[in-house]
Scaffold this motif. Structure first.
Motif, PDB file in Angstrom:
ATOM      1  N   VAL A 258      24.676  61.816 -94.176  1.00 19.16           N
ATOM      2  CA  VAL A 258      24.646  63.263 -93.956  1.00 19.16           C
ATOM      3  C   VAL A 258      23.436  63.657 -93.113  1.00 19.16           C
ATOM      4  O   VAL A 258      23.362  64.768 -92.605  1.00 19.16           O
ATOM      5  N   ARG A 259      22.470  62.759 -92.966  1.00 23.55           N
ATOM      6  CA  ARG A 259      21.328  62.950 -92.077  1.00 23.55           C
ATOM      7  C   ARG A 259      21.071  61.627 -91.382  1.00 23.55           C
ATOM      8  O   ARG A 259      21.551  60.584 -91.789  1.00 23.55           O
ATOM      9  N   GLY A 260      20.303  61.686 -90.307  1.00 21.00           N
ATOM     10  CA  GLY A 260      20.011  60.451 -89.594  1.00 21.00           C
ATOM     11  C   GLY A 260      21.185  59.970 -88.778  1.00 21.00           C
ATOM     12  O   GLY A 260      21.249  58.797 -88.390  1.00 21.00           O
ATOM     13  N   CYS A 261      22.131  60.852 -88.515  1.00 21.12           N
ATOM     14  CA  CYS A 261      23.233  60.525 -87.618  1.00 21.12           C
ATOM     15  C   CYS A 261      23.624  61.807 -86.889  1.00 21.12           C
ATOM     16  O   CYS A 261      23.541  62.886 -87.446  1.00 21.12           O
ATOM     17  N   GLY A 262      24.024  61.659 -85.655  1.00 17.26           N
ATOM     18  CA  GLY A 262      24.358  62.855 -84.896  1.00 17.26           C
ATOM     19  C   GLY A 262      25.551  62.640 -84.004  1.00 17.26           C
ATOM     20  O   GLY A 262      26.692  62.681 -84.454  1.00 17.26           O
ATOM     21  N   CYS A 263      25.279  62.343 -82.734  1.00 17.90           N
ATOM     22  CA  CYS A 263      26.369  62.279 -81.750  1.00 17.90           C
ATOM     23  C   CYS A 263      27.193  61.001 -81.862  1.00 17.90           C
ATOM     24  O   CYS A 263      28.326  60.948 -81.408  1.00 17.90           O
ATOM     25  N   ARG A 264      26.630  59.938 -82.428  1.00 17.70           N
ATOM     26  CA  ARG A 264      27.291  58.627 -82.533  1.00 17.70           C
ATOM     27  C   ARG A 264      27.596  58.019 -81.167  1.00 17.70           C
ATOM     28  O   ARG A 264      28.414  57.123 -81.047  1.00 17.70           O
TER      29      ARG A 264
ATOM     30  N   GLY B  49      17.511  56.505 -85.337  1.00 19.11           N
ATOM     31  CA  GLY B  49      16.537  55.430 -85.141  1.00 19.11           C
ATOM     32  C   GLY B  49      16.467  54.535 -86.371  1.00 19.11           C
ATOM     33  O   GLY B  49      16.386  55.011 -87.497  1.00 19.11           O
ATOM     34  N   THR B  50      16.511  53.246 -86.147  1.00 16.82           N
ATOM     35  CA  THR B  50      16.578  52.278 -87.250  1.00 16.82           C
ATOM     36  C   THR B  50      15.577  51.150 -87.017  1.00 16.82           C
ATOM     37  O   THR B  50      15.396  50.702 -85.884  1.00 16.82           O
ATOM     38  N   VAL B  51      14.937  50.720 -88.078  1.00 13.55           N
ATOM     39  CA  VAL B  51      14.003  49.593 -88.025  1.00 13.55           C
ATOM     40  C   VAL B  51      14.647  48.402 -88.714  1.00 13.55           C
ATOM     41  O   VAL B  51      15.244  48.569 -89.777  1.00 13.55           O
ATOM     42  N   TYR B  52      14.554  47.244 -88.096  1.00 10.61           N
ATOM     43  CA  TYR B  52      15.148  46.075 -88.745  1.00 10.61           C
ATOM     44  C   TYR B  52      14.403  44.790 -88.375  1.00 10.61           C
ATOM     45  O   TYR B  52      13.621  44.745 -87.429  1.00 10.61           O
ATOM     46  N   ARG B  53      14.658  43.794 -89.156  1.00  9.30           N
ATOM     47  CA  ARG B  53      14.109  42.461 -88.920  1.00  9.30           C
ATOM     48  C   ARG B  53      15.214  41.464 -89.157  1.00  9.30           C
ATOM     49  O   ARG B  53      16.108  41.714 -89.970  1.00  9.30           O
ATOM     50  N   THR B  54      15.188  40.369 -88.458  1.00  9.71           N
ATOM     51  CA  THR B  54      16.209  39.347 -88.644  1.00  9.71           C
ATOM     52  C   THR B  54      15.573  38.074 -89.212  1.00  9.71           C
ATOM     53  O   THR B  54      14.349  37.871 -89.127  1.00  9.71           O
ATOM     54  N   THR B  55      16.418  37.235 -89.782  1.00 11.83           N
ATOM     55  CA  THR B  55      15.947  36.030 -90.456  1.00 11.83           C
ATOM     56  C   THR B  55      15.137  35.136 -89.510  1.00 11.83           C
ATOM     57  O   THR B  55      15.485  34.962 -88.351  1.00 11.83           O
ATOM     58  N   ASP B  56      14.049  34.594 -90.023  1.00 13.92           N
ATOM     59  CA  ASP B  56      13.197  33.644 -89.293  1.00 13.92           C
ATOM     60  C   ASP B  56      12.564  34.269 -88.045  1.00 13.92           C
ATOM     61  O   ASP B  56      12.272  33.567 -87.066  1.00 13.92           O
ATOM     62  N   ASP B  57      12.386  35.577 -88.043  1.00 11.31           N
ATOM     63  CA  ASP B  57      11.718  36.235 -86.920  1.00 11.31           C
ATOM     64  C   ASP B  57      10.727  37.238 -87.504  1.00 11.31           C
ATOM     65  O   ASP B  57      11.118  38.119 -88.270  1.00 11.31           O
ATOM     66  N   TYR B  58       9.466  37.101 -87.174  1.00 17.91           N
ATOM     67  CA  TYR B  58       8.447  37.973 -87.751  1.00 17.91           C
ATOM     68  C   TYR B  58       8.461  39.372 -87.136  1.00 17.91           C
ATOM     69  O   TYR B  58       7.869  40.312 -87.671  1.00 17.91           O
ATOM     70  N   LYS B  59       9.117  39.537 -86.002  1.00 20.09           N
ATOM     71  CA  LYS B  59       9.028  40.799 -85.280  1.00 20.09           C
ATOM     72  C   LYS B  59       9.831  41.912 -85.950  1.00 20.09           C
ATOM     73  O   LYS B  59      10.947  41.703 -86.404  1.00 20.09           O
TER      74      LYS B  59
ATOM     75  N   LEU C  20      19.102  52.085 -82.104  1.00 17.78           N
ATOM     76  CA  LEU C  20      19.883  53.223 -82.570  1.00 17.78           C
ATOM     77  C   LEU C  20      21.040  52.685 -83.404  1.00 17.78           C
ATOM     78  O   LEU C  20      21.786  51.811 -82.950  1.00 17.78           O
ATOM     79  N   ALA C  21      21.189  53.205 -84.604  1.00 10.94           N
ATOM     80  CA  ALA C  21      22.206  52.670 -85.522  1.00 10.94           C
ATOM     81  C   ALA C  21      23.618  52.805 -84.959  1.00 10.94           C
ATOM     82  O   ALA C  21      24.496  52.017 -85.296  1.00 10.94           O
ATOM     83  N   CYS C  22      23.842  53.780 -84.099  1.00  9.15           N
ATOM     84  CA  CYS C  22      25.192  53.969 -83.558  1.00  9.15           C
ATOM     85  C   CYS C  22      25.477  53.020 -82.400  1.00  9.15           C
ATOM     86  O   CYS C  22      26.622  52.939 -81.941  1.00  9.15           O
ATOM     87  N   GLN C  23      24.447  52.304 -81.911  1.00  7.35           N
ATOM     88  CA  GLN C  23      24.622  51.427 -80.765  1.00  7.35           C
ATOM     89  C   GLN C  23      24.361  49.953 -81.090  1.00  7.35           C
ATOM     90  O   GLN C  23      25.052  49.076 -80.566  1.00  7.35           O
ATOM     91  N   ALA C  24      23.361  49.682 -81.918  1.00 10.75           N
ATOM     92  CA  ALA C  24      22.984  48.301 -82.215  1.00 10.75           C
ATOM     93  C   ALA C  24      23.999  47.655 -83.155  1.00 10.75           C
ATOM     94  O   ALA C  24      24.436  48.253 -84.135  1.00 10.75           O
ATOM     95  N   MET C  25      24.370  46.411 -82.855  1.00  7.57           N
ATOM     96  CA  MET C  25      25.324  45.677 -83.681  1.00  7.57           C
ATOM     97  C   MET C  25      24.591  44.977 -84.821  1.00  7.57           C
ATOM     98  O   MET C  25      23.420  44.599 -84.703  1.00  7.57           O
ATOM     99  N   VAL C  26      25.295  44.800 -85.922  1.00  8.13           N
ATOM    100  CA  VAL C  26      24.705  44.079 -87.043  1.00  8.13           C
ATOM    101  C   VAL C  26      24.575  42.599 -86.701  1.00  8.13           C
ATOM    102  O   VAL C  26      25.325  42.073 -85.879  1.00  8.13           O
ATOM    103  N   GLU C  27      23.607  41.972 -87.320  1.00 11.65           N
ATOM    104  CA  GLU C  27      23.396  40.531 -87.162  1.00 11.65           C
ATOM    105  C   GLU C  27      23.296  39.916 -88.547  1.00 11.65           C
ATOM    106  O   GLU C  27      22.832  40.568 -89.494  1.00 11.65           O
ATOM    107  N   ASP C  28      23.703  38.670 -88.646  1.00 12.48           N
ATOM    108  CA  ASP C  28      23.647  37.992 -89.937  1.00 12.48           C
ATOM    109  C   ASP C  28      22.188  37.893 -90.395  1.00 12.48           C
ATOM    110  O   ASP C  28      21.306  37.495 -89.642  1.00 12.48           O
ATOM    111  N   GLY C  29      21.952  38.277 -91.636  1.00 11.27           N
ATOM    112  CA  GLY C  29      20.614  38.209 -92.193  1.00 11.27           C
ATOM    113  C   GLY C  29      19.724  39.369 -91.793  1.00 11.27           C
ATOM    114  O   GLY C  29      18.506  39.291 -91.959  1.00 11.27           O
ATOM    115  N   MET C  30      20.302  40.436 -91.296  1.00 14.86           N
ATOM    116  CA  MET C  30      19.529  41.595 -90.835  1.00 14.86           C
ATOM    117  C   MET C  30      19.031  42.411 -92.033  1.00 14.86           C
ATOM    118  O   MET C  30      19.801  42.731 -92.927  1.00 14.86           O
TER     119      MET C  30
END
Length: 226
Positions: free
Chosen positions: A35-41, A49-59, A64-74
């Motif tokens: 209901v928040r944190g999403c708009g035009c899609r 705006g979304t923050v994430y980290r993936t397995t075995d990567d310190y970074k 953007l949640a409406c554009q970035a694809m999910v990754e295994d271990g995200m």
């Protein structure tokens, strides 16, 4: 054929989701009601705006949640509303100068040119370059470099000098439009026509039309040739 699922972690909890989903669709698949944190899609409004980290990567990564694809271990979480500083000013009483920008946003002078803002920008905008242009008083350059900004706020979140880059860019684009850019004659003529109530009868007719008439008007509208 069943689609392959992958494991992601939303705010610490594990979910199995189809790997073909964006982060936003994966969160909805997992049961989250956004209901928040999403708009035009569509990657334009910057609300997801979304923050994430993936397995075995310190970074720590962003997207953007409406554009970035999910990754295994995200591992991911969405950024809440960011309480950024926003100056209140009267554009009619301002000048298109660097001094004017510094007056409204004195923290601009604290920029240490670390380029963190540019590195985190999901739009690949040269944020630090337009910040430096603002310091030089090059309003036109700021307007040009920041044109694709979607105001997601990720630059301000990471800035060690606590500068709100996107609000500075908005001010510069307003100054540019008000004082620097050449005026569009056709636009001025149209604004004058609206002010003179030239279209009031036509608008009144639309407001009183029923749904069938509106549909017919839409079908009959003038269209540019393909």
């Amino acid at each position: 054929m069943a689609e392959e699922n992958i494991d992601i972690y939303i705010m610490g909890k594990k979910y199995s989701v189809p790997k073909s989903l964006t982060i936003m669709k994966a969160m909805e698949y997992a049961g989250y009601m956004l209901v928040r944190g999403c708009g035009c899609r569509g990657g334009f409004c910057g609300a997801c705006g979304t923050v994430y980290r993936t397995t075995d990567d310190y970074k720590i990564k962003v997207g953007l949640a409406c554009q970035a694809m999910v990754e295994d271990g995200m591992y991911l979480t969405q950024i809440p509303f960011f309480p950024a500083n926003k100056a209140v000013y009267d554009i009619e009483k301002m000048k298109p100068t660097g001094e004017q920008v510094l007056k409204e946003y004195p923290e601009l002078a604290r920029c240490v040119a670390c380029n963190t803002c540019t590195k985190i920008c999901p739009q690949d905008i040269q944020v630090m370059d337009y910040v430096q242009a603002a310091l030089r008083g090059d309003i036109a350059r700021v307007a040009d470099l920041s044109f694709d900004c979607i105001m997601c706020g990720l630059c301000a979140v990471r800035c060690p000098a606590e500068i709100v880059q996107y609000n500075i860019a908005v001010l510069c684009r307003r100054l540019y439009g008000k004082y620097v850019a050449k005026k569009a004659k056709h636009l001025q003529e149209m604004v004058a026509a609206v002010g003179a109530s030239k279209f009031d009868d036509e608008l009144g007719e639309l407001m009183s039309a029923d749904q069938d008439k509106l549909k017919q008007l839409y079908k009959d509208r003038d269209m540019e040739p393909r």
